[in-house]
Design a protein around this motif. Structure first.
Motif, PDB file in Angstrom:
ATOM      1  N   PHE A 330       0.836  -1.203   0.000  1.00  0.00           N
ATOM      2  CA  PHE A 330       0.000   0.000   0.000  1.00  0.00           C
ATOM      3  C   PHE A 330       0.874   1.258   0.000  1.00  0.00           C
ATOM      4  CE2 PHE A 330      -2.162  -3.521   2.082  1.00  0.00           C
ATOM      5  CZ  PHE A 330      -3.270  -3.633   1.259  1.00  0.00           C
ATOM      6  N   ARG A 331       1.928   1.222   0.810  1.00  0.00           N
ATOM      7  CA  ARG A 331       2.842   2.369   0.845  1.00  0.00           C
ATOM      8  C   ARG A 331       3.562   2.498  -0.501  1.00  0.00           C
ATOM      9  NH1 ARG A 331       7.807   2.538   1.760  1.00  0.00           N
ATOM     10  NH2 ARG A 331       7.914   0.428   2.618  1.00  0.00           N
ATOM     11  N   MET A 332       3.926   1.372  -1.088  1.00  0.00           N
ATOM     12  CA  MET A 332       4.588   1.417  -2.404  1.00  0.00           C
ATOM     13  C   MET A 332       3.665   2.030  -3.464  1.00  0.00           C
ATOM     14  SD  MET A 332       6.440  -2.318  -2.518  1.00  0.00           S
ATOM     15  CE  MET A 332       6.335  -2.378  -4.300  1.00  0.00           C
ATOM     16  N   GLN A 333       2.393   1.669  -3.413  1.00  0.00           N
ATOM     17  CA  GLN A 333       1.417   2.233  -4.365  1.00  0.00           C
ATOM     18  C   GLN A 333       1.363   3.748  -4.192  1.00  0.00           C
ATOM     19  OE1 GLN A 333      -0.513   0.714  -6.679  1.00  0.00           O
ATOM     20  NE2 GLN A 333      -1.606  -1.047  -5.909  1.00  0.00           N
ATOM     21  N   PHE A 334       1.257   4.180  -2.930  1.00  0.00           N
ATOM     22  CA  PHE A 334       1.138   5.609  -2.661  1.00  0.00           C
ATOM     23  C   PHE A 334       2.367   6.367  -3.168  1.00  0.00           C
ATOM     24  CE2 PHE A 334       2.047   9.169   0.270  1.00  0.00           C
ATOM     25  CZ  PHE A 334       1.009  10.003  -0.126  1.00  0.00           C
ATOM     26  N   GLU A 335       3.533   5.875  -2.821  1.00  0.00           N
ATOM     27  CA  GLU A 335       4.765   6.584  -3.217  1.00  0.00           C
ATOM     28  C   GLU A 335       4.915   6.611  -4.740  1.00  0.00           C
ATOM     29  OE1 GLU A 335       7.758   4.558  -0.973  1.00  0.00           O
ATOM     30  OE2 GLU A 335       7.204   5.578   0.910  1.00  0.00           O
ATOM     31  N   PHE A 336       4.546   5.521  -5.365  1.00  0.00           N
ATOM     32  CA  PHE A 336       4.627   5.468  -6.832  1.00  0.00           C
ATOM     33  C   PHE A 336       3.724   6.534  -7.463  1.00  0.00           C
ATOM     34  CE2 PHE A 336       2.411   4.043 -10.653  1.00  0.00           C
ATOM     35  CZ  PHE A 336       3.469   3.984 -11.546  1.00  0.00           C
ATOM     36  N   LEU A 337       2.490   6.625  -6.997  1.00  0.00           N
ATOM     37  CA  LEU A 337       1.524   7.557  -7.610  1.00  0.00           C
ATOM     38  C   LEU A 337       1.918   9.005  -7.353  1.00  0.00           C
ATOM     39  CD1 LEU A 337      -1.618   5.485  -6.671  1.00  0.00           C
ATOM     40  CD2 LEU A 337      -0.901   6.029  -9.013  1.00  0.00           C
ATOM     41  N   GLN A 338       2.472   9.282  -6.176  1.00  0.00           N
ATOM     42  CA  GLN A 338       2.909  10.650  -5.896  1.00  0.00           C
ATOM     43  C   GLN A 338       4.044  11.038  -6.838  1.00  0.00           C
ATOM     44  OE1 GLN A 338       0.023  11.258  -4.034  1.00  0.00           O
ATOM     45  NE2 GLN A 338       1.337  12.874  -3.225  1.00  0.00           N
ATOM     46  N   GLU A 339       4.927  10.083  -7.097  1.00  0.00           N
ATOM     47  CA  GLU A 339       6.059  10.361  -7.989  1.00  0.00           C
ATOM     48  C   GLU A 339       5.576  10.499  -9.442  1.00  0.00           C
ATOM     49  OE1 GLU A 339       8.931   7.191  -8.312  1.00  0.00           O
ATOM     50  OE2 GLU A 339       9.830   8.163 -10.066  1.00  0.00           O
ATOM     51  N   ALA A 340       4.608   9.662  -9.814  1.00  0.00           N
ATOM     52  CA  ALA A 340       4.139   9.656 -11.209  1.00  0.00           C
ATOM     53  C   ALA A 340       3.326  10.908 -11.538  1.00  0.00           C
ATOM     54  CB  ALA A 340       3.306   8.406 -11.472  1.00  0.00           C
ATOM     55  N   GLY A 341       2.703  11.514 -10.529  1.00  0.00           N
ATOM     56  CA  GLY A 341       1.955  12.754 -10.768  1.00  0.00           C
ATOM     57  C   GLY A 341       0.672  12.521 -11.550  1.00  0.00           C
ATOM     58  N   THR A 342      -0.147  11.585 -11.058  1.00  0.00           N
ATOM     59  CA  THR A 342      -1.452  11.344 -11.679  1.00  0.00           C
ATOM     60  C   THR A 342      -2.532  11.767 -10.681  1.00  0.00           C
ATOM     61  OG1 THR A 342      -1.366   9.076 -10.866  1.00  0.00           O
ATOM     62  CG2 THR A 342      -0.690   9.432 -13.143  1.00  0.00           C
ATOM     63  N   PRO A 343      -3.060  12.985 -10.819  1.00  0.00           N
ATOM     64  CA  PRO A 343      -4.066  13.445  -9.842  1.00  0.00           C
ATOM     65  C   PRO A 343      -5.299  12.540  -9.792  1.00  0.00           C
ATOM     66  CG  PRO A 343      -3.239  15.290 -11.132  1.00  0.00           C
ATOM     67  CD  PRO A 343      -2.685  14.045 -11.754  1.00  0.00           C
ATOM     68  N   VAL A 344      -5.700  12.029 -10.948  1.00  0.00           N
ATOM     69  CA  VAL A 344      -6.874  11.156 -10.983  1.00  0.00           C
ATOM     70  C   VAL A 344      -6.421   9.706 -10.800  1.00  0.00           C
ATOM     71  CG1 VAL A 344      -8.770  10.283 -12.394  1.00  0.00           C
ATOM     72  CG2 VAL A 344      -8.205  12.711 -12.439  1.00  0.00           C
ATOM     73  N   VAL A 345      -6.817   9.136  -9.688  1.00  0.00           N
ATOM     74  CA  VAL A 345      -6.421   7.763  -9.360  1.00  0.00           C
ATOM     75  C   VAL A 345      -7.634   7.023  -8.825  1.00  0.00           C
ATOM     76  CG1 VAL A 345      -4.971   6.322  -7.909  1.00  0.00           C
ATOM     77  CG2 VAL A 345      -4.133   8.530  -8.627  1.00  0.00           C
ATOM     78  N   SER A 346      -7.836   5.806  -9.287  1.00  0.00           N
ATOM     79  CA  SER A 346      -8.835   4.967  -8.630  1.00  0.00           C
ATOM     80  C   SER A 346      -8.120   3.741  -8.083  1.00  0.00           C
ATOM     81  CB  SER A 346      -9.926   4.538  -9.619  1.00  0.00           C
ATOM     82  OG  SER A 346      -9.364   3.765 -10.651  1.00  0.00           O
ATOM     83  N   VAL A 347      -8.563   3.306  -6.921  1.00  0.00           N
ATOM     84  CA  VAL A 347      -8.005   2.085  -6.338  1.00  0.00           C
ATOM     85  C   VAL A 347      -9.170   1.153  -6.060  1.00  0.00           C
ATOM     86  CG1 VAL A 347      -6.677   1.077  -4.457  1.00  0.00           C
ATOM     87  CG2 VAL A 347      -6.230   3.436  -5.161  1.00  0.00           C
ATOM     88  N   SER A 348      -9.077  -0.048  -6.561  1.00  0.00           N
ATOM     89  CA  SER A 348     -10.111  -1.022  -6.215  1.00  0.00           C
ATOM     90  C   SER A 348      -9.439  -2.322  -5.827  1.00  0.00           C
ATOM     91  CB  SER A 348     -11.069  -1.230  -7.385  1.00  0.00           C
ATOM     92  OG  SER A 348     -10.354  -1.496  -8.563  1.00  0.00           O
TER      93      SER A 348
END
Lengths: 520, 83
Positions: A330-348
């Protein structure tokens, strides 16, 4: 003969903008193409009426010879309510569409007539049979339909306005992601419409005043040559429009190739501004496990940047609960998305839809739960492998809260804004844009003190950049926060925690009715 | 509040937004020539609203698309209100 075609209301979802009609000013995000396509296949001698349940009321007591209902898995609850209500009044009910095709046994008890597979050939056959008084209880299309034979959708039957228009240029996807039901339903051989037909369908929406269209393909760029042909035709057409159209679509991240950027350049030139991409996870073992080979890249974040540098904003679809996922994921997902810069994210959460290879594997491993899943975000029909069910729930809830913390959202906006190209045209096209931004500002004021300045801060970061994708991101964010609150899982204090609280009790979500209105 | 005072406020605002010296802000030029996006134009009308303490339509920059036009319109509204 009198026929009613119904598109049932969607369950609440991150992508249907169900919570922000105060911003969009319309009750539904986009039309379901099944209805105008079936309408185009229906002879004019038949008295046809179409209803979108999200937008208008249905008179269950009106007399119809046949009631046809379509729908995705996200519409199943309302689909069954509508079907049962009509059948209790003695009406003949036919159900088709993706959910009926993938889960015929579940749908069968609610339908007099079941349509399995694409309906371009079976619907006209049924109409002929019904006219002759000799209809069957099941119509099954086994061979893939040639999309060039599919009629241009009859938009005249749509009685509501939508946020965006929708055009499908292809069906099917060549990849074999283990959890994907699209390939079960539509196959791995991608079929295409001719570019001129695609443009004609876009023109239809433009004529009705739409300036944004979703290209509803399963994977728009899977066939690069065909995608280029279609984008070339769209670019040519768009160049001649006084008010050009912008586009969004779904594609896979393998579109990004350092040695071949021509397709992305063409997409950007044609007006593609947003793309939903199933990124799923940065966990390579998880991607291998579910055969998402197209995502096994040197750097997913760099690939995302390659799109965004061309002004194509990536909307990242993420999944939690792969067999390879651990408490670290979960932390890896979060850090990845913050670095990638994708404001629109869905998690399911990972789910195993009926008919998929994943379902078969889990049955053989004894890890498929029988409990029906109504919410694909925070419920799963899978017994996780390396996580307990409580850990998966608490981890996913933490990730959603963390991603939609205002400051974390703004950080992703900042990364995005830095990578976007300068706007080529900053002229406000119409005063309707002023009203849209006014409604966005008002909606954020209503979210609470920590949200009021989010649009202003985001707009400041976007100085000199096209702001359409920013408006979408802000709308998505507002919708997500309201949705998490309705689900009873909005817990802003989680944002202060660097890790999920895996031991937290799993509280039942608020009784969020999957469907917002139940008039039967 | 006079049209001139509103013009000065708008010049300072756009100077701050665009990082351009106030002397380079031409009050006859359309807002779009300063790269003002639709979002920025709406935020601008909100900031003006707070400063002038009066309701301002978010389409101000569309209907009165330069500093001179917007300031003249707002000054006229203020005068009408005070009459």
């Amino acid at each position: 003969m009198k026929i009613l075609l119904v598109n049932p209301a969607q369950s609440m979802s991150l992508y249907t903008f169900s919570e922000i009609s105060d911003i969009t000013g319309v009750p539904a995000f986009m039309p379901n193409l099944a209805i105008p396509t079936l309408a185009a296949l229906t002879p004019s001698s038949i008295d046809l009426c179409c209803r979108d349940d999200s937008c208008e009321s249905i008179d269950f007591d009106e007399d119809w010879d046949v009631v046809g209902i379509t729908g995705y898995i996200t519409q199943k609850q309302r689909m069954f309510e509508i079907a049962d209500a009509f059948r209790s009044r003695g009406r003949l009910v036919a159900i088709g569409g993706p959910y009926a095709s993938l889960s015929p046994a579940t749908v069968r008890p609610h339908a007099d007539i079941l349509f399995i597979g694409e309906a371009e050939l079976t619907w006209p056959q049924f109409l002929r049979d019904f006219g002759a008084g000799d209809w069957k209880s099941e119509y099954r299309q086994t061979e893939p339909v040639d999309l060039r034979e599919s009629p241009k959708p009859d938009l005249g039957v749509l009685t509501s306005s939508y946020w965006i228009g929708v055009v499908q240029t292809s069906r099917g996807c060549p990849f074999e992601c283990e959890f994907c039901d699209v390939i079960v339903y539509l196959g791995r051989k991608q079929r295409h419409k001719d570019p001129s037909r695609v443009v004609a369908e876009i023109q239809q929406f433009h004529d009705q005043g739409y300036r944004s269209v979703f290209l509803a393909d399963d994977n728009f760029t899977a066939n690069r040559r065909r995608a280029a042909e279609i984008m070339h035709a769209i670019a040519e057409w768009n160049r001649t429009q006084r008010e050009p159209m912008t586009f969004s679509t779904q594609l896979s991240i393998d579109v990004a190739r350092q040695q071949d950027t021509a397709l992305l350049d063409l997409c950007a030139a044609a007006g593609l501004r947003q793309a939903f991409v199933g990124i799923e996870t940065p966990n390579v073992a998880a991607l291998r496990e579910v055969k998402k080979r197209q995502n096994l890249r040197e750097s997913l974040a760099s690939d995302i940047a390659m799109l965004q540098r061309r002004g194509i904003v990536v909307q990242a679809g993420m999944i939690s609960g792969f067999d390879a996922d651990t408490r670290e994921s979960f932390r890896m997902q979060f850090e990845f998305l913050q670095e990638a810069g994708t404001p629109v994210v869905s998690v399911s959460m990972l789910n195993a839809p009926e008919g998929t290879p994943l379902e078969r594997r889990l049955i053989s491993e004894g890890r498929l739960k029988a409990t029906p899943v109504n919410d694909l975000y925070l419920e799963s029909n899978i017994v996780p492998k390396q996580l307990s069910e409580a850990e998966l729930f608490n981890g996913t809830k933490w990730l959603l809260n963390k991603l939609y913390d205002p400051q974390n959202f703004l950080e992703r906006v900042r990364v995005l804004a830095r990578s976007l190209p300068p706007a080529t045209r900053v002229t406000p096209s119409a005063s309707s844009a002023a009203h849209l931004w006014s409604r966005i500002l008002a909606a954020y004021s209503s979210l609470g003190p920590s949200f009021i300045d989010v649009p202003r801060d985001a707009v400041a970061m976007f100085r000199g950049k096209e702001t359409q994708a920013l408006a979408t991101a802000l709308m998505f964010f507002c919708n997500a926060v309201r949705l998490l609150r309705r689900w009873g899982v909005w817990e802003p204090e989680l944002c202060k925690q660097s890790e999920p609280d895996f031991a937290a009790p799993v509280r039942a979500k608020a009784a969020a009715a999957a469907v917002t209105k139940l008039h039967v | 509040m006079t049209a001139r005072e509103i013009e000065d406020w708008l010049i300072a605002y756009l100077s701050n937004l665009t990082d351009a010296p106030a002397s380079e802000i031409d009050i006859e030029e359309p807002f779009t020539s300063f790269g003002v996006s639709s979002a920025e134009a709406v935020i601008l009308s909100g900031d003006l609203e707070r400063w002038l303490r009066m309701r301002i339509d978010p389409t101000l920059a569309w209907e009165h698309p330069s500093i001179r036009a917007a300031a003249a319109h707002l000054a006229q509204q203020i005068a009408a209100k005070n009459r």
